[in-house]
Scaffold this motif. Sequence first.
Motif, PDB file in Angstrom:
ATOM      1  N   TYR A  12      -7.929  22.917 -18.110  1.00 58.98           N
ATOM      2  CA  TYR A  12      -8.738  22.479 -16.974  1.00 58.98           C
ATOM      3  C   TYR A  12      -7.340  21.686 -15.899  1.00 58.98           C
ATOM      4  O   TYR A  12      -7.347  21.905 -14.586  1.00 58.98           O
ATOM      5  CB  TYR A  12      -9.606  21.547 -16.897  1.00 58.98           C
ATOM      6  CG  TYR A  12     -10.794  22.199 -17.595  1.00 58.98           C
ATOM      7  CD1 TYR A  12     -11.686  23.169 -16.969  1.00 58.98           C
ATOM      8  CD2 TYR A  12     -11.215  21.676 -18.841  1.00 58.98           C
ATOM      9  CE1 TYR A  12     -12.767  23.658 -17.568  1.00 58.98           C
ATOM     10  CE2 TYR A  12     -12.261  22.117 -19.533  1.00 58.98           C
ATOM     11  CZ  TYR A  12     -12.932  23.166 -18.858  1.00 58.98           C
ATOM     12  OH  TYR A  12     -13.976  23.710 -19.611  1.00 58.98           O
ATOM     13  N   ASP A  35      -6.149  29.746  -9.230  1.00 58.70           N
ATOM     14  CA  ASP A  35      -5.475  29.316  -8.183  1.00 58.70           C
ATOM     15  C   ASP A  35      -6.216  27.969  -7.969  1.00 58.70           C
ATOM     16  O   ASP A  35      -7.410  28.043  -7.444  1.00 58.70           O
ATOM     17  CB  ASP A  35      -5.124  30.247  -7.155  1.00 58.70           C
ATOM     18  CG  ASP A  35      -4.413  29.697  -5.890  1.00 58.70           C
ATOM     19  OD1 ASP A  35      -5.228  29.423  -5.039  1.00 58.70           O
ATOM     20  OD2 ASP A  35      -3.108  29.596  -6.091  1.00 58.70           O
ATOM     21  N   LEU A  36      -5.519  26.724  -7.676  1.00 65.78           N
ATOM     22  CA  LEU A  36      -6.518  25.516  -7.327  1.00 65.78           C
ATOM     23  C   LEU A  36      -6.935  25.721  -5.889  1.00 65.78           C
ATOM     24  O   LEU A  36      -7.904  25.331  -5.266  1.00 65.78           O
ATOM     25  CB  LEU A  36      -5.535  24.378  -7.398  1.00 65.78           C
ATOM     26  CG  LEU A  36      -6.218  23.065  -7.033  1.00 65.78           C
ATOM     27  CD1 LEU A  36      -7.448  22.932  -8.026  1.00 65.78           C
ATOM     28  CD2 LEU A  36      -5.365  22.067  -7.206  1.00 65.78           C
ATOM     29  N   GLN A  37      -6.129  26.087  -5.114  1.00 68.33           N
ATOM     30  CA  GLN A  37      -6.647  26.347  -3.574  1.00 68.33           C
ATOM     31  C   GLN A  37      -7.496  27.395  -3.449  1.00 68.33           C
ATOM     32  O   GLN A  37      -8.404  27.215  -2.623  1.00 68.33           O
ATOM     33  CB  GLN A  37      -5.265  26.446  -2.764  1.00 68.33           C
ATOM     34  CG  GLN A  37      -5.673  26.642  -1.162  1.00 68.33           C
ATOM     35  CD  GLN A  37      -4.466  26.932  -0.256  1.00 68.33           C
ATOM     36  OE1 GLN A  37      -3.338  27.256  -0.808  1.00 68.33           O
ATOM     37  NE2 GLN A  37      -4.393  26.806   0.984  1.00 68.33           N
ATOM     38  N   GLN A  38      -7.595  28.556  -4.123  1.00 67.24           N
ATOM     39  CA  GLN A  38      -8.431  29.551  -4.080  1.00 67.24           C
ATOM     40  C   GLN A  38      -9.644  28.999  -4.443  1.00 67.24           C
ATOM     41  O   GLN A  38     -11.028  29.354  -4.008  1.00 67.24           O
ATOM     42  CB  GLN A  38      -8.084  30.591  -4.813  1.00 67.24           C
ATOM     43  CG  GLN A  38      -8.786  31.929  -4.403  1.00 67.24           C
ATOM     44  CD  GLN A  38      -8.599  32.406  -3.011  1.00 67.24           C
ATOM     45  OE1 GLN A  38      -7.790  32.154  -2.467  1.00 67.24           O
ATOM     46  NE2 GLN A  38      -9.551  33.309  -2.525  1.00 67.24           N
ATOM     47  N   ALA A  39      -9.521  28.018  -5.669  1.00 69.83           N
ATOM     48  CA  ALA A  39     -10.904  27.813  -6.367  1.00 69.83           C
ATOM     49  C   ALA A  39     -11.625  26.743  -5.313  1.00 69.83           C
ATOM     50  O   ALA A  39     -13.040  26.597  -5.467  1.00 69.83           O
ATOM     51  CB  ALA A  39     -10.518  27.131  -7.578  1.00 69.83           C
ATOM     52  N   HIS A  40     -10.847  25.912  -4.731  1.00 70.23           N
ATOM     53  CA  HIS A  40     -11.321  24.849  -3.816  1.00 70.23           C
ATOM     54  C   HIS A  40     -12.170  25.405  -2.699  1.00 70.23           C
ATOM     55  O   HIS A  40     -13.348  25.116  -2.395  1.00 70.23           O
ATOM     56  CB  HIS A  40     -10.172  23.892  -3.084  1.00 70.23           C
ATOM     57  CG  HIS A  40     -10.966  23.001  -2.288  1.00 70.23           C
ATOM     58  ND1 HIS A  40     -11.102  22.927  -0.909  1.00 70.23           N
ATOM     59  CD2 HIS A  40     -11.442  21.703  -2.676  1.00 70.23           C
ATOM     60  CE1 HIS A  40     -11.419  22.007  -0.482  1.00 70.23           C
ATOM     61  NE2 HIS A  40     -11.532  21.085  -1.466  1.00 70.23           N
ATOM     62  N   SER A  41     -11.307  26.755  -2.227  1.00 65.16           N
ATOM     63  CA  SER A  41     -12.044  27.375  -1.000  1.00 65.16           C
ATOM     64  C   SER A  41     -13.428  28.045  -1.665  1.00 65.16           C
ATOM     65  O   SER A  41     -14.566  28.056  -0.859  1.00 65.16           O
ATOM     66  CB  SER A  41     -11.147  28.506  -0.578  1.00 65.16           C
ATOM     67  OG  SER A  41     -10.858  29.428  -1.452  1.00 65.16           O
ATOM     68  N   TYR A  42     -13.415  28.535  -2.792  1.00 63.13           N
ATOM     69  CA  TYR A  42     -14.631  29.219  -3.258  1.00 63.13           C
ATOM     70  C   TYR A  42     -15.778  28.253  -3.533  1.00 63.13           C
ATOM     71  O   TYR A  42     -16.919  28.489  -3.268  1.00 63.13           O
ATOM     72  CB  TYR A  42     -14.341  29.915  -4.667  1.00 63.13           C
ATOM     73  CG  TYR A  42     -13.546  31.244  -4.670  1.00 63.13           C
ATOM     74  CD1 TYR A  42     -13.490  31.669  -3.302  1.00 63.13           C
ATOM     75  CD2 TYR A  42     -12.965  31.634  -5.705  1.00 63.13           C
ATOM     76  CE1 TYR A  42     -13.089  33.158  -3.214  1.00 63.13           C
ATOM     77  CE2 TYR A  42     -12.274  33.003  -5.667  1.00 63.13           C
ATOM     78  CZ  TYR A  42     -12.312  33.682  -4.426  1.00 63.13           C
ATOM     79  OH  TYR A  42     -11.528  34.918  -4.229  1.00 63.13           O
ATOM     80  N   GLU A  43     -15.451  27.018  -4.153  1.00 61.15           N
ATOM     81  CA  GLU A  43     -16.511  25.849  -4.164  1.00 61.15           C
ATOM     82  C   GLU A  43     -16.863  25.453  -3.006  1.00 61.15           C
ATOM     83  O   GLU A  43     -18.057  25.343  -2.839  1.00 61.15           O
ATOM     84  CB  GLU A  43     -15.671  24.819  -4.905  1.00 61.15           C
ATOM     85  CG  GLU A  43     -16.705  23.830  -5.273  1.00 61.15           C
ATOM     86  CD  GLU A  43     -17.451  23.943  -6.704  1.00 61.15           C
ATOM     87  OE1 GLU A  43     -18.532  23.386  -6.662  1.00 61.15           O
ATOM     88  OE2 GLU A  43     -16.909  25.331  -7.157  1.00 61.15           O
ATOM     89  N   GLU A  44     -16.155  25.442  -1.794  1.00 63.07           N
ATOM     90  CA  GLU A  44     -16.593  25.073  -0.646  1.00 63.07           C
ATOM     91  C   GLU A  44     -17.555  25.956  -0.058  1.00 63.07           C
ATOM     92  O   GLU A  44     -18.576  25.728   0.519  1.00 63.07           O
ATOM     93  CB  GLU A  44     -15.345  24.523   0.328  1.00 63.07           C
ATOM     94  CG  GLU A  44     -15.866  24.252   1.516  1.00 63.07           C
ATOM     95  CD  GLU A  44     -14.993  23.968   2.622  1.00 63.07           C
ATOM     96  OE1 GLU A  44     -14.787  23.468   3.860  1.00 63.07           O
ATOM     97  OE2 GLU A  44     -13.548  24.037   2.148  1.00 63.07           O
TER      98      GLU A  44
END
Length: 209
Positions: A25, A44-53
């Motif tokens: 993780y 990708d951390l930034q892409q994962a954060h955008s998906y989560e949002e």
Amino acid sequence: MDLPSIYQAILGWPCYAKFMVVPNYAYLKLKLPGPRGVIAVSGDLQQAHSYEEESLNIAMATSQALELQSIWATMIETAPKSSRRKQSAGAFKPTNDTNVVRIDLEDDIFAWKPSDMLGILRQVAEHSLDILPGAKPVKQCLYRFDDKRRKAIGEEITRLLATGFIKEVFHSEWIANPVQVQKKNGASRMCIDYTNLNKACPKVPYPLP
């Protein structure tokens, strides 16, 4: 979960055990044995954060929509039978079973100014213009106003920008001018000259002001 999501698949521990997946993780990586060696899947951390949002926004919008449906169903069930009869426009008259509801004006349920209207999520409701096929965009010539009207229009635009009702757009295909309309009490109101845009849209009972 019976909830819309932007994810195509959600992998759990049973899947990890079946395919002998080793997750990391900290580096957002998955490693599992393959027919030709070790397979590594990177995230990708930034892409994962955008998906989560985005998933959170969808969940909130769905929850609000379900809550509104529940409130609407409750209102229909508790409404008097006489109020369910179809009436023509202008025939709203109090009946014997009409309930009087007293509202405290100090309650935080009214929008007294534009900043009180926070809007709704686009996943719940979104408006779009149904422009006729083949309609050519029209860019109106710049209107000239005197100092008094120009100052009033500037103050109104600044207020709408501050509340988030409008935003600056570059390279717009349609350009319409603001106009000052005088009210019956002598005050003026700023409107937009959507004459050309109305002609390019189908006839509806509620044209743009």
